[in-house]
Design an enzyme around this catalytic site. Structure first.
Site, mmCIF file in Angstrom:
data_model
loop_
_atom_site.group_PDB
_atom_site.id
_atom_site.type_symbol
_atom_site.label_atom_id
_atom_site.label_comp_id
_atom_site.label_asym_id
_atom_site.label_seq_id
_atom_site.Cartn_x
_atom_site.Cartn_y
_atom_site.Cartn_z
ATOM 1 N N LYS A 134 55.650 59.657 111.134
ATOM 2 C CA LYS A 134 55.623 59.280 112.549
ATOM 3 C C LYS A 134 54.398 58.456 112.883
ATOM 4 O O LYS A 134 54.403 57.643 113.768
ATOM 5 C CB LYS A 134 55.517 60.541 113.425
ATOM 6 C CG LYS A 134 56.746 61.389 113.465
ATOM 7 C CD LYS A 134 56.547 62.515 114.461
ATOM 8 C CE LYS A 134 56.116 63.730 113.785
ATOM 9 N NZ LYS A 134 56.393 65.018 113.983
ATOM 10 N N LYS A 145 55.493 59.219 101.946
ATOM 11 C CA LYS A 145 56.593 59.662 102.822
ATOM 12 C C LYS A 145 56.604 58.858 104.124
ATOM 13 O O LYS A 145 55.567 58.394 104.588
ATOM 14 C CB LYS A 145 56.491 61.162 103.088
ATOM 15 C CG LYS A 145 55.427 61.546 104.055
ATOM 16 C CD LYS A 145 55.579 62.967 104.589
ATOM 17 C CE LYS A 145 54.497 63.175 105.623
ATOM 18 N NZ LYS A 145 54.465 64.416 106.306
ATOM 19 N N LYS A 182 45.141 64.811 106.045
ATOM 20 C CA LYS A 182 44.842 64.550 107.462
ATOM 21 C C LYS A 182 43.344 64.399 107.699
ATOM 22 O O LYS A 182 42.932 63.642 108.570
ATOM 23 C CB LYS A 182 45.441 65.629 108.363
ATOM 24 C CG LYS A 182 46.954 65.534 108.404
ATOM 25 C CD LYS A 182 47.572 66.306 109.555
ATOM 26 C CE LYS A 182 49.079 66.122 109.530
ATOM 27 N NZ LYS A 182 49.798 66.974 110.465
HETATM 28 P P1 TYM Z 1 56.222 67.609 111.344
HETATM 29 O O1 TYM Z 1 56.224 67.496 112.834
HETATM 30 O O2 TYM Z 1 55.247 66.786 110.587
HETATM 31 O O3 TYM Z 1 57.653 67.266 110.774
HETATM 32 C C1 TYM Z 1 58.827 67.870 111.308
HETATM 33 C C2 TYM Z 1 59.858 68.091 110.225
HETATM 34 O O4 TYM Z 1 60.248 66.853 109.612
HETATM 35 C C3 TYM Z 1 60.093 66.952 108.213
HETATM 36 N N1 TYM Z 1 59.701 65.622 107.701
HETATM 37 C C4 TYM Z 1 60.347 64.956 106.744
HETATM 38 N N2 TYM Z 1 61.436 65.262 106.007
HETATM 39 C C5 TYM Z 1 61.852 64.355 105.102
HETATM 40 N N3 TYM Z 1 61.232 63.158 104.908
HETATM 41 C C6 TYM Z 1 60.136 62.818 105.617
HETATM 42 N N4 TYM Z 1 59.547 61.647 105.427
HETATM 43 C C7 TYM Z 1 59.649 63.736 106.584
HETATM 44 N N5 TYM Z 1 58.593 63.722 107.452
HETATM 45 C C8 TYM Z 1 58.643 64.887 108.129
HETATM 46 C C9 TYM Z 1 58.999 67.975 107.997
HETATM 47 O O5 TYM Z 1 59.055 68.541 106.708
HETATM 48 C C10 TYM Z 1 59.340 68.979 109.077
HETATM 49 O O6 TYM Z 1 60.383 69.820 108.659
HETATM 50 N N6 TYM Z 1 53.821 71.944 110.772
HETATM 51 C C11 TYM Z 1 55.105 71.326 111.046
HETATM 52 C C12 TYM Z 1 55.680 71.772 112.368
HETATM 53 C C13 TYM Z 1 55.787 73.243 112.500
HETATM 54 C C14 TYM Z 1 56.728 74.093 111.878
HETATM 55 C C15 TYM Z 1 56.419 75.409 112.327
HETATM 56 C C16 TYM Z 1 57.785 73.871 111.003
HETATM 57 C C17 TYM Z 1 54.987 74.030 113.265
HETATM 58 N N7 TYM Z 1 55.363 75.321 113.161
HETATM 59 C C18 TYM Z 1 57.154 76.511 111.878
HETATM 60 C C19 TYM Z 1 58.514 74.985 110.570
HETATM 61 C C20 TYM Z 1 58.194 76.286 111.000
HETATM 62 C C21 TYM Z 1 54.942 69.827 111.082
HETATM 63 O O7 TYM Z 1 53.868 69.322 111.337
HETATM 64 O O8 TYM Z 1 56.088 69.129 110.916
#
Ligand code: TYM
Length: 330
Positions: free
Chosen positions: A198, A195, A113
């Site tokens: 978004k 990957k 990032k």
């Molecule tokens: P974030 O918002 O980037 O993504 C949300 C969830 O989607 C999963 N994910 C994917 N899984 C498979 N293939 C992909 N291409 C892909 N892109 C995203 C991520 O692994 C995630 O599960 N830091 C976290 C948000 C968060 C969180 C938490 C998660 C904040 N606090 C506490 C779990 C527990 C994040 O930025 O996810």
């Protein structure tokens, strides 16, 4: 014995992708019957990049509507906004004092990032995993269902919790990651070695949950493959086809071998159409429900208000215990 506890969340940035759905939400939905589930919208995490305030508000409510449209049932799961529950930011401050700069510097997501937002490498981006650890530890979560990319953050969460427990005695449950299924890492359709994200700026790389059926079909048709023209799983040499196979497998439940047989002697065109069609029909009910829910802000408000109340009660218990143990006067 009570039910095991789950906590997970997604940032409120823009459109959710098929990766977020298959890697996270789709698993969350299945866990609602057997676990006490807490599903959060990580709006504070979203502040680590610059957002237009109106967009952030809109994205947050849209994400809430998507959770519910995707089958997260507010009667069964606790759905809330992170910023509505003050204990998250409070515990994050405390845990910052138990996390080392060296640990945070090793986080690959921080490195990625920082490279992407070189003009805004703020300290929130750096300490972001500590806020995530707080989210999880406040609820004494047993399991954290996430995609593969969050694994390192979960390991850090466990390290911080173990460190704190070693000094002050049992305070936090040590959580396990729940990184499951063939689609724990959905790759981009144009760049199948990275990957699906978004924030991707590459046209046609990501399938968004709100994409219309014709757009989904077009994106799959244009997806990058290879010249062999054989549907065969081989992530090293055939990352594009292997990714499509994982998506198809995650949705239909068919094994990689079954898929290879099903498309034996057929070209990539047929396979791409089949993948697109299964994604379109998987997303159709979600999209219909979403269109209804987004017209009903009162209902969405009721969900996040109820969620905040429940989440506050749970999280304050943990925070009080932490404050007492570290010596803050109550
Ligand atoms: P974030 O918002 O980037 O993504 C949300 C969830 O989607 C999963 N994910 C994917 N899984 C498979 N293939 C992909 N291409 C892909 N892109 C995203 C991520 O692994 C995630 O599960 N830091 C976290 C948000 C968060 C969180 C938490 C998660 C904040 N606090 C506490 C779990 C527990 C994040 O930025 O996810």
């Amino acid at each position: 014995m009570g039910k095991k506890v789950i906590l997970s969340g997604i940032q409120a940035t823009g459109n959710l992708t098929l990766g977020n759905y298959l890697g996270a939400i789709n698993n969350w939905k299945k866990m609602q019957e057997d676990y006490q589930c807490n599903y959060m919208i990580a709006d504070l995490h979203t502040l680590t990049i610059r957002n237009n305030p109106e967009d952030l508000r809109k994205n947050t409510l849209e994400l809430l509507a998507l959770y519910v449209s995707a089958g997260i049932d507010p009667e069964k799961s606790n759905i809330f906004l992170q910023s509505h529950v003050p204990a998250h930011a409070e515990l994050a401050w405390v845990l910052n004092c138990y996390t080392y700069m060296g640990e945070l510097s090793r986080m690959t997501q921080f490195k990625d990032k920082s490279a992407k937002h070189a003009d805004n490498i703020n300290s929130g981006l750096f300490t972001y995993p500590v806020l995530m650890a707080s989210d999880i530890l406040l609820y004494q979560a047993d399991l954290v269902p996430v995609g593969e990319d969050q694994k390192q953050h979960l390991e850090l969460t466990r390290d911080i919790a173990n460190r704190f427990n070693a000094i002050y005695g049992e305070t936090f449950k040590i959580p396990d990651g729940y990184i499951q299924g063939v689609a724990a890492r959905v790759m981009g359709l144009q760049e199948p070695k990275s990957k699906m994200s978004k924030s991707s700026t590459i046209p046609n790389d990501a399938i968004f949950l709100k994409d219309e059926p014709d757009v989904i079909l077009k994106k799959f048709k244009k997806s990058v493959t290879d010249s062999e023209n054989v549907v065969r799983f081989d992530t090293e040499n055939k990352p594009g086809i292997s990714n499509l196979m994982s998506i198809y497998s995650a949705i239909t439940g068919k094994s990689k071998e079954d898929i290879e047989k099903e498309f034996e002697g057929k070209g990539y065109g047929d396979f791409k159409t089949a993948v697109a069609e299964c994604v379109i029909s998987e997303l159709r009910p979600l999209q219909e429900k979403y269109k209804e829910l987004i017209q009903n802000p009162d209902y969405l408000e009721k969900i996040y208000r109820d969620g905040a109340r429940k989440a506050t009660a749970i999280s304050e218990n943990t925070l009080r215990d932490v404050y007492q143990k570290i010596g803050l006067v109550s």
